[in-house]
Enzyme design. Structure first.
Site, PDB file in Angstrom:
ATOM      1  N   ARG A 174       0.843  -1.204   0.000  1.00  0.00           N
ATOM      2  CA  ARG A 174       0.000   0.000   0.000  1.00  0.00           C
ATOM      3  C   ARG A 174       0.876   1.249   0.000  1.00  0.00           C
ATOM      4  NH1 ARG A 174      -5.455  -1.882   3.163  1.00  0.00           N
ATOM      5  NH2 ARG A 174      -6.566  -2.084   1.221  1.00  0.00           N
ATOM      6  N   GLN A 227      -1.131   2.492  -5.898  1.00  0.00           N
ATOM      7  CA  GLN A 227      -2.548   2.703  -5.566  1.00  0.00           C
ATOM      8  C   GLN A 227      -3.503   2.186  -6.639  1.00  0.00           C
ATOM      9  OE1 GLN A 227      -3.343   6.737  -4.381  1.00  0.00           O
ATOM     10  NE2 GLN A 227      -2.815   6.283  -2.263  1.00  0.00           N
ATOM     11  N   ASP A 233      -4.245  -1.491  -6.353  1.00  0.00           N
ATOM     12  CA  ASP A 233      -4.679  -1.938  -5.032  1.00  0.00           C
ATOM     13  C   ASP A 233      -6.090  -2.543  -5.107  1.00  0.00           C
ATOM     14  OD1 ASP A 233      -5.410  -2.265  -2.410  1.00  0.00           O
ATOM     15  OD2 ASP A 233      -4.844  -0.254  -1.765  1.00  0.00           O
ATOM     16  N   SER A 288      -8.385  -2.553  -1.954  1.00  0.00           N
ATOM     17  CA  SER A 288      -9.154  -1.324  -1.741  1.00  0.00           C
ATOM     18  C   SER A 288     -10.329  -1.237  -2.696  1.00  0.00           C
ATOM     19  CB  SER A 288      -8.277  -0.086  -1.927  1.00  0.00           C
ATOM     20  OG  SER A 288      -7.401   0.033  -0.849  1.00  0.00           O
ATOM     21  N   TYR A 307      -2.491  -0.522   9.323  1.00  0.00           N
ATOM     22  CA  TYR A 307      -3.548  -1.454   9.699  1.00  0.00           C
ATOM     23  C   TYR A 307      -3.727  -1.492  11.212  1.00  0.00           C
ATOM     24  CZ  TYR A 307      -3.411  -3.409   4.993  1.00  0.00           C
ATOM     25  OH  TYR A 307      -3.480  -3.585   3.641  1.00  0.00           O
TER      26      TYR A 307
HETATM   27  P1  NAD Z   1      -8.824  -3.888   6.955  1.00  0.00           P
HETATM   28  O1  NAD Z   1      -9.769  -4.458   5.952  1.00  0.00           O
HETATM   29  O2  NAD Z   1      -7.658  -4.690   7.374  1.00  0.00           O
HETATM   30  O3  NAD Z   1      -9.677  -3.570   8.294  1.00  0.00           O
HETATM   31  C1  NAD Z   1     -10.887  -2.870   8.270  1.00  0.00           C
HETATM   32  C2  NAD Z   1     -10.936  -1.941   9.449  1.00  0.00           C
HETATM   33  O4  NAD Z   1     -11.206  -2.685  10.641  1.00  0.00           O
HETATM   34  C3  NAD Z   1      -9.676  -1.156   9.714  1.00  0.00           C
HETATM   35  O5  NAD Z   1      -9.943   0.225   9.648  1.00  0.00           O
HETATM   36  C4  NAD Z   1      -9.267  -1.584  11.108  1.00  0.00           C
HETATM   37  O6  NAD Z   1      -8.662  -0.545  11.844  1.00  0.00           O
HETATM   38  C5  NAD Z   1     -10.595  -1.983  11.701  1.00  0.00           C
HETATM   39  N1  NAD Z   1     -10.526  -2.831  12.899  1.00  0.00           N
HETATM   40  C6  NAD Z   1      -9.691  -3.857  13.161  1.00  0.00           C
HETATM   41  N2  NAD Z   1      -9.959  -4.374  14.379  1.00  0.00           N
HETATM   42  C7  NAD Z   1     -10.996  -3.673  14.879  1.00  0.00           C
HETATM   43  C8  NAD Z   1     -11.730  -3.734  16.092  1.00  0.00           C
HETATM   44  N3  NAD Z   1     -11.415  -4.599  17.027  1.00  0.00           N
HETATM   45  N4  NAD Z   1     -12.734  -2.853  16.292  1.00  0.00           N
HETATM   46  C9  NAD Z   1     -13.041  -1.926  15.352  1.00  0.00           C
HETATM   47  N5  NAD Z   1     -12.391  -1.822  14.172  1.00  0.00           N
HETATM   48  C10 NAD Z   1     -11.371  -2.674  13.944  1.00  0.00           C
HETATM   49  O7  NAD Z   1      -8.321  -2.456   6.553  1.00  0.00           O
HETATM   50  P2  NAD Z   1      -8.406  -1.632   5.189  1.00  0.00           P
HETATM   51  O8  NAD Z   1      -9.764  -1.121   5.028  1.00  0.00           O
HETATM   52  O9  NAD Z   1      -7.881  -2.469   4.083  1.00  0.00           O
HETATM   53  O10 NAD Z   1      -7.402  -0.425   5.425  1.00  0.00           O
HETATM   54  C11 NAD Z   1      -6.972  -0.013   6.678  1.00  0.00           C
HETATM   55  C12 NAD Z   1      -6.164   1.267   6.574  1.00  0.00           C
HETATM   56  O11 NAD Z   1      -5.264   1.291   5.470  1.00  0.00           O
HETATM   57  C13 NAD Z   1      -7.023   2.472   6.398  1.00  0.00           C
HETATM   58  O12 NAD Z   1      -6.432   3.476   7.162  1.00  0.00           O
HETATM   59  C14 NAD Z   1      -6.902   2.832   4.969  1.00  0.00           C
HETATM   60  O13 NAD Z   1      -7.160   4.202   4.733  1.00  0.00           O
HETATM   61  C15 NAD Z   1      -5.454   2.498   4.740  1.00  0.00           C
HETATM   62  N6  NAD Z   1      -5.205   2.268   3.323  1.00  0.00           N
HETATM   63  C16 NAD Z   1      -4.103   2.820   2.745  1.00  0.00           C
HETATM   64  C17 NAD Z   1      -3.865   2.611   1.386  1.00  0.00           C
HETATM   65  C18 NAD Z   1      -2.673   3.203   0.703  1.00  0.00           C
HETATM   66  O14 NAD Z   1      -1.916   3.890   1.319  1.00  0.00           O
HETATM   67  N7  NAD Z   1      -2.461   2.912  -0.568  1.00  0.00           N
HETATM   68  C19 NAD Z   1      -4.717   1.845   0.640  1.00  0.00           C
HETATM   69  C20 NAD Z   1      -5.832   1.276   1.255  1.00  0.00           C
HETATM   70  C21 NAD Z   1      -6.047   1.492   2.610  1.00  0.00           C
END
Ligand code: NAD
Length: 392
Positions: A119, A124, A127, A130, A224
């Site tokens: 990521r 991007q 990805d 996402s 994460y």
């Molecule tokens: P994910 O699918 O792994 O998790 C989904 C969400 O569940 C996350 O936000 C996580 O914090 C939350 N979570 C985990 N345990 C939990 C709990 N016990 N209670 C409540 N919530 C809980 O995550 P994702 O959606 O793939 O992405 C997570 C992060 O990565 C986000 O900040 C997103 O913005 C970031 N991201 C960055 C990029 C990039 O830089 N290219 C791309 C995609 C996502």
């Protein structure tokens, strides 16, 4: 150089890895594109559209391909039909699909896993986690609104005023934020909770109220979340109970990479919800965020409906395929370069971070260090492994 588009064979998978609209991006670079008959059918894309876009339809497309693209990993019968040295590009959740990794290794396949695209900003547009999480988040809100026997929006009419639905979203990553944004667009009042500190601002930026439980935040690596201790989990469940009890619809999206989904909602918490309330659990495939979730079943528990689609992006296959295809074409162009089609063999450059991080197997070995350790650990658990170097 030939790129084959495999028809998906897993139950419930309606997406396709390449849509006709993007075939031209690959043929313009000199690749032949061959598509298995009916590959796009469930995403409402006909064989004729592929032919018009410059692809051929071929039942044997994968057997002499240089690269095979798919959404789900190929099953073992199809892996065995590939030439050694063929590259496969698909989702491949290595924590749960180690047997597939071993088949790919043993057949000499050069396998890439889309969920391992790092990521970083230059990756991007590759990805796929996402893009597909966004589709899942959208769909979860639509499912909740559709199942609820009330309106989502406020309605002020001559026939009286209807109060908006209360929606709670747990987990505010890509899917959660899209679930919030879609629920807001449908007019619901939305509250959301996530364990990461940065999430509170992101929740507010899409129009929801951030629930503050005054618990320590849980940042892991790469942006994460980290896994909770059982004490922290119990406290979180206790503090979330009144929010969940007040919700008409609860959408859960919480995940921790490489782990089973955290259990956020017990049966007892569901019993506090009003009859007619709806729970949509996007973590169903990984064990569920709700104790009562059964993947792909509609569970009725004391008047509350719990739904856990195991593959939510496949429920919006047209646009999910379009977005996944864009990820795939960008990934292939990155992997093979602009002149890949003119090369005698696949130009795999492992000095590049994106290529290295996504490459699982090559020349009969599991080359990805973390996956290699995972495969080794899991096979040691189930088998007598006499040769400690069996993982070549
Ligand atoms: P994910 O699918 O792994 O998790 C989904 C969400 O569940 C996350 O936000 C996580 O914090 C939350 N979570 C985990 N345990 C939990 C709990 N016990 N209670 C409540 N919530 C809980 O995550 P994702 O959606 O793939 O992405 C997570 C992060 O990565 C986000 O900040 C997103 O913005 C970031 N991201 C960055 C990029 C990039 O830089 N290219 C791309 C995609 C996502």
């Amino acid at each position: 150089m030939k790129i084959a588009v495999a028809a998906e064979t897993r139950d419930g998978e309606a997406r396709v890895a390449l849509v006709p609209e993007l075939v031209g991006k690959l043929t313009a670079l000199g690749y032949d594109v061959a598509v298995e008959p009916g590959a796009g059918m469930h995403a409402l894309l006909s064989d004729d559209e592929y032919v018009e876009a410059g692809a051929t339809i071929d039942a044997d497309a994968i057997t002499d391909a240089d690269v095979v693209v798919s959404v789900q990993p190929l099953d073992v019968d199809r892996i065995r039909r590939l030439r050694r040295g063929t590259a496969t590009v698909s989702f491949l959740p290595t924590t749960f699909e180690q047997a597939v990794v071993v088949d790919l290794r043993d057949c000499g396949i050069t396998a890439f896993a889309m969920e391992l695209v790092p990521r970083i900003s230059r990756a991007q547009s590759m990805d796929a986690l996402s893009s597909q999480a966004l589709v899942a988040g959208y769909r979860s809100a639509i499912v909740a609104a559709g199942m609820l026997r009330r309106f989502f929006p406020l309605n002020m009419t001559a026939a009286g005023t209807v109060q908006p639905a209360d929606v709670v979203v747990l987990g505010a990553g890509v899917a959660g934020l899209q679930a919030i944004a879609t629920s807001k667009r449908l007019g619901a009042v939305v509250r959301a909770y996530d364990v990461r500190a940065a999430a509170a601002e992101e929740i507010r930026s899409v129009g929801a109220k951030s629930i503050d439980l005054e618990l320590e935040t849980l940042e892991g690596s790469g942006g994460y979340a980290r896994e909770m201790t059982e004490d922290r989990a119990a406290r979180q469940r206790e503090l979330l109970t009144p929010y969940i009890a007040a919700a008409d619809a609860l959408i859960t999206t919480a995940a921790v990479p490489g782990r089973q989904a955290p259990m956020l909602v017990t049966g007892a918490m569901v019993e506090q919800m009003k009859p007619g309330s709806v729970v949509v659990d996007l973590a169903a495939e990984r064990g569920g965020n709700c104790e009562l979730t059964r993947p792909d079943e509609t569970v009725h528990h004391k008047g509350v409906i719990i739904i856990g689609p195991s593959n939510p992006p496949a429920l919006v296959p047209y646009h999910a395929s379009q977005m996944y295809s864009k990820n795939i074409v960008t990934f292939l162009t990155h992997l093979l370069g602009k002149t890949g089609a003119q090369q005698a063999s696949l130009p795999i450059d492992t000095s590049d971070e994106i290529t290295r991080e996504t490459l699982l197997t090559q020349n009969g070995s599991v080359v990805h260090q973390r996956v290699r350790e995972l495969v080794f650990a899991s096979f040691c658990m189930f088998e007598e492994v006499e040769d400690p170097f069996f993982l070549h």
